[in-house]
Design a protein around this motif. Sequence first.
Motif, PDB file in Angstrom:
ATOM      1  N   LYS A  59       0.931  -1.327   0.063  1.00  0.00           N
ATOM      2  CA  LYS A  59      -0.119   0.169  -0.111  1.00  0.00           C
ATOM      3  C   LYS A  59       0.921   1.396   0.005  1.00  0.00           C
ATOM      4  CE  LYS A  59      -3.577  -2.331   2.481  1.00  0.00           C
ATOM      5  NZ  LYS A  59      -4.360  -2.581   3.900  1.00  0.00           N
ATOM      6  N   ASP A  60       2.147   1.037   0.635  1.00  0.00           N
ATOM      7  CA  ASP A  60       2.860   2.327   0.845  1.00  0.00           C
ATOM      8  C   ASP A  60       4.378   1.682   0.789  1.00  0.00           C
ATOM      9  OD1 ASP A  60       4.485   4.446   1.670  1.00  0.00           O
ATOM     10  OD2 ASP A  60       2.990   5.251   3.178  1.00  0.00           O
ATOM     11  N   PRO A  61       4.894   1.881  -0.268  1.00  0.00           N
ATOM     12  CA  PRO A  61       6.281   1.266  -0.468  1.00  0.00           C
ATOM     13  C   PRO A  61       7.488   1.901   0.385  1.00  0.00           C
ATOM     14  CG  PRO A  61       5.930   2.551  -2.274  1.00  0.00           C
ATOM     15  CD  PRO A  61       4.622   2.712  -1.575  1.00  0.00           C
ATOM     16  N   ARG A  62       7.265   2.794   1.071  1.00  0.00           N
ATOM     17  CA  ARG A  62       8.400   3.622   1.948  1.00  0.00           C
ATOM     18  C   ARG A  62       9.007   2.792   2.924  1.00  0.00           C
ATOM     19  NH1 ARG A  62       5.968   8.858   3.829  1.00  0.00           N
ATOM     20  NH2 ARG A  62       4.085   7.554   3.909  1.00  0.00           N
ATOM     21  N   ALA A  63      10.039   2.530   2.975  1.00  0.00           N
ATOM     22  CA  ALA A  63      10.641   1.430   3.922  1.00  0.00           C
ATOM     23  C   ALA A  63      11.912   2.078   4.595  1.00  0.00           C
ATOM     24  CB  ALA A  63      11.049   0.334   3.408  1.00  0.00           C
ATOM     25  N   THR A  64      12.173   1.984   6.098  1.00  0.00           N
ATOM     26  CA  THR A  64      13.330   2.386   6.698  1.00  0.00           C
ATOM     27  C   THR A  64      13.749   0.918   7.173  1.00  0.00           C
ATOM     28  OG1 THR A  64      12.512   4.555   7.069  1.00  0.00           O
ATOM     29  CG2 THR A  64      14.295   3.692   8.640  1.00  0.00           C
ATOM     30  N   LEU A  65      15.250   0.882   7.106  1.00  0.00           N
ATOM     31  CA  LEU A  65      15.865  -0.486   8.070  1.00  0.00           C
ATOM     32  C   LEU A  65      16.858   0.182   8.854  1.00  0.00           C
ATOM     33  CD1 LEU A  65      15.596  -3.305   7.391  1.00  0.00           C
ATOM     34  CD2 LEU A  65      17.827  -3.175   5.778  1.00  0.00           C
ATOM     35  N   CYS A  66      16.936  -0.300   9.783  1.00  0.00           N
ATOM     36  CA  CYS A  66      17.909   0.020  10.867  1.00  0.00           C
ATOM     37  C   CYS A  66      18.722  -1.360  11.034  1.00  0.00           C
ATOM     38  CB  CYS A  66      17.566   0.576  12.091  1.00  0.00           C
ATOM     39  SG  CYS A  66      18.698   0.647  13.414  1.00  0.00           S
ATOM     40  N   ALA A 123      10.537   0.223  -1.420  1.00  0.00           N
ATOM     41  CA  ALA A 123      10.395  -1.452  -1.508  1.00  0.00           C
ATOM     42  C   ALA A 123       9.517  -1.903  -2.619  1.00  0.00           C
ATOM     43  CB  ALA A 123       9.971  -2.009  -0.311  1.00  0.00           C
ATOM     44  N   GLN A 124      10.040  -2.921  -3.323  1.00  0.00           N
ATOM     45  CA  GLN A 124       9.058  -3.517  -4.295  1.00  0.00           C
ATOM     46  C   GLN A 124       9.142  -4.881  -3.859  1.00  0.00           C
ATOM     47  OE1 GLN A 124      11.819  -4.503  -7.739  1.00  0.00           O
ATOM     48  NE2 GLN A 124      10.139  -4.875  -9.132  1.00  0.00           N
ATOM     49  N   GLU A 171       5.360 -21.600   2.293  1.00  0.00           N
ATOM     50  CA  GLU A 171       5.429 -20.503   2.991  1.00  0.00           C
ATOM     51  C   GLU A 171       4.802 -19.146   2.305  1.00  0.00           C
ATOM     52  OE1 GLU A 171       9.164 -20.091   4.866  1.00  0.00           O
ATOM     53  OE2 GLU A 171       9.060 -22.044   5.873  1.00  0.00           O
ATOM     54  N   LYS A 172       4.714 -19.440   1.016  1.00  0.00           N
ATOM     55  CA  LYS A 172       4.200 -18.085   0.113  1.00  0.00           C
ATOM     56  C   LYS A 172       5.084 -17.234   0.393  1.00  0.00           C
ATOM     57  CE  LYS A 172      -0.507 -19.181   0.377  1.00  0.00           C
ATOM     58  NZ  LYS A 172      -0.776 -20.481   1.042  1.00  0.00           N
ATOM     59  N   ARG A 173       6.396 -17.352   0.205  1.00  0.00           N
ATOM     60  CA  ARG A 173       7.391 -16.266   0.522  1.00  0.00           C
ATOM     61  C   ARG A 173       7.482 -15.056  -0.674  1.00  0.00           C
ATOM     62  NH1 ARG A 173      10.652 -15.372   5.227  1.00  0.00           N
ATOM     63  NH2 ARG A 173       9.638 -17.288   6.466  1.00  0.00           N
ATOM     64  N   VAL A 174       7.862 -14.043  -0.316  1.00  0.00           N
ATOM     65  CA  VAL A 174       8.083 -12.819  -1.444  1.00  0.00           C
ATOM     66  C   VAL A 174       9.490 -12.347  -0.961  1.00  0.00           C
ATOM     67  CG1 VAL A 174       5.797 -12.496  -1.801  1.00  0.00           C
ATOM     68  CG2 VAL A 174       7.213 -11.105   0.045  1.00  0.00           C
ATOM     69  N   LEU A 175       9.970 -11.617  -1.945  1.00  0.00           N
ATOM     70  CA  LEU A 175      11.294 -11.172  -1.762  1.00  0.00           C
ATOM     71  C   LEU A 175      11.036  -9.445  -1.891  1.00  0.00           C
ATOM     72  CD1 LEU A 175      14.598 -11.584  -1.697  1.00  0.00           C
ATOM     73  CD2 LEU A 175      14.368 -10.824  -3.883  1.00  0.00           C
ATOM     74  N   LEU A 176      11.460  -8.690  -0.646  1.00  0.00           N
ATOM     75  CA  LEU A 176      11.403  -7.418  -0.636  1.00  0.00           C
ATOM     76  C   LEU A 176      12.782  -6.891  -1.278  1.00  0.00           C
ATOM     77  CD1 LEU A 176      10.172  -6.768   2.850  1.00  0.00           C
ATOM     78  CD2 LEU A 176       8.818  -7.380   0.855  1.00  0.00           C
ATOM     79  N   ARG A 177      12.629  -6.054  -1.966  1.00  0.00           N
ATOM     80  CA  ARG A 177      13.746  -5.206  -2.657  1.00  0.00           C
ATOM     81  C   ARG A 177      13.629  -3.787  -2.430  1.00  0.00           C
ATOM     82  NH1 ARG A 177      13.636  -7.822  -8.639  1.00  0.00           N
ATOM     83  NH2 ARG A 177      15.008  -9.626  -8.146  1.00  0.00           N
ATOM     84  N   ILE A 178      14.757  -3.301  -1.693  1.00  0.00           N
ATOM     85  CA  ILE A 178      14.562  -2.012  -1.346  1.00  0.00           C
ATOM     86  C   ILE A 178      15.611  -0.923  -1.873  1.00  0.00           C
ATOM     87  CG2 ILE A 178      14.384  -0.017   0.459  1.00  0.00           C
ATOM     88  CD1 ILE A 178      13.791  -2.659   2.455  1.00  0.00           C
ATOM     89  N   SER A 179      15.324  -0.302  -2.876  1.00  0.00           N
ATOM     90  CA  SER A 179      16.076   0.834  -3.280  1.00  0.00           C
ATOM     91  C   SER A 179      16.747   1.739  -2.222  1.00  0.00           C
ATOM     92  CB  SER A 179      15.593   1.684  -4.534  1.00  0.00           C
ATOM     93  OG  SER A 179      14.298   2.496  -4.054  1.00  0.00           O
ATOM     94  N   VAL A 180      17.942   2.145  -2.320  1.00  0.00           N
ATOM     95  CA  VAL A 180      18.532   2.953  -1.231  1.00  0.00           C
ATOM     96  C   VAL A 180      18.499   4.470  -1.921  1.00  0.00           C
ATOM     97  CG1 VAL A 180      20.364   3.597   0.008  1.00  0.00           C
ATOM     98  CG2 VAL A 180      20.058   1.188  -0.672  1.00  0.00           C
ATOM     99  N   ASP A 181      17.816   5.143  -1.120  1.00  0.00           N
ATOM    100  CA  ASP A 181      17.517   6.619  -1.485  1.00  0.00           C
ATOM    101  C   ASP A 181      18.325   7.624  -0.241  1.00  0.00           C
ATOM    102  OD1 ASP A 181      15.678   5.886  -3.213  1.00  0.00           O
ATOM    103  OD2 ASP A 181      14.074   6.281  -1.963  1.00  0.00           O
ATOM    104  N   ARG A 182      18.541   7.075   0.933  1.00  0.00           N
ATOM    105  CA  ARG A 182      19.072   7.801   1.783  1.00  0.00           C
ATOM    106  C   ARG A 182      19.800   6.752   2.818  1.00  0.00           C
ATOM    107  NH1 ARG A 182      17.259  11.419   6.645  1.00  0.00           N
ATOM    108  NH2 ARG A 182      15.969   9.931   6.584  1.00  0.00           N
TER     109      ARG A 182
END
Length: 133
Positions: A58-65, A82-83, A118-129
């Motif tokens: 719904k909202d592809p914005r992601a932050t990872l620590c 994220a995709q 397990e119905k796995r998906v891959l999250l791919r996150i482009s690095v913006d910052r």
Amino acid sequence: MTTSRAMEFLSEHHRAVLVTRSGESQLQTSPVVASVDEDGRVVISTRATTQKAKNLSKDPRATLCVFTNNFFGPWMQIDGIAQLVSLPDAMESLITLYRSVAGEHPDWEEFKAAMHHEKRVLLRISVDRTGPS
């Protein structure tokens, strides 16, 4: 912190907390294992039914620590878009992710069956910052 330094850190340290948005002002956090793909994106395996996957659809914005196994010490933050990649398209990337984090699987056919079950998906996150600076 430069993007290349952040990706180097992530290729060595795989423990992280993913932050997604579940509403106008609601944040949702998830402990994850992450790595870097050949195109310099963050990659994470998850089930399609998880809240983080639903949020990102719904909202592809992601932050990872990302932090070390010791938790205290060096850490970094990555912000990006994220995709979600579903099976069967995600399978080779899920295998590559597993190898980068855990090495060779003892039975790849079993691994592939588990990914489907397990119905796995891959999250791919482009690095913006990245940070901290």
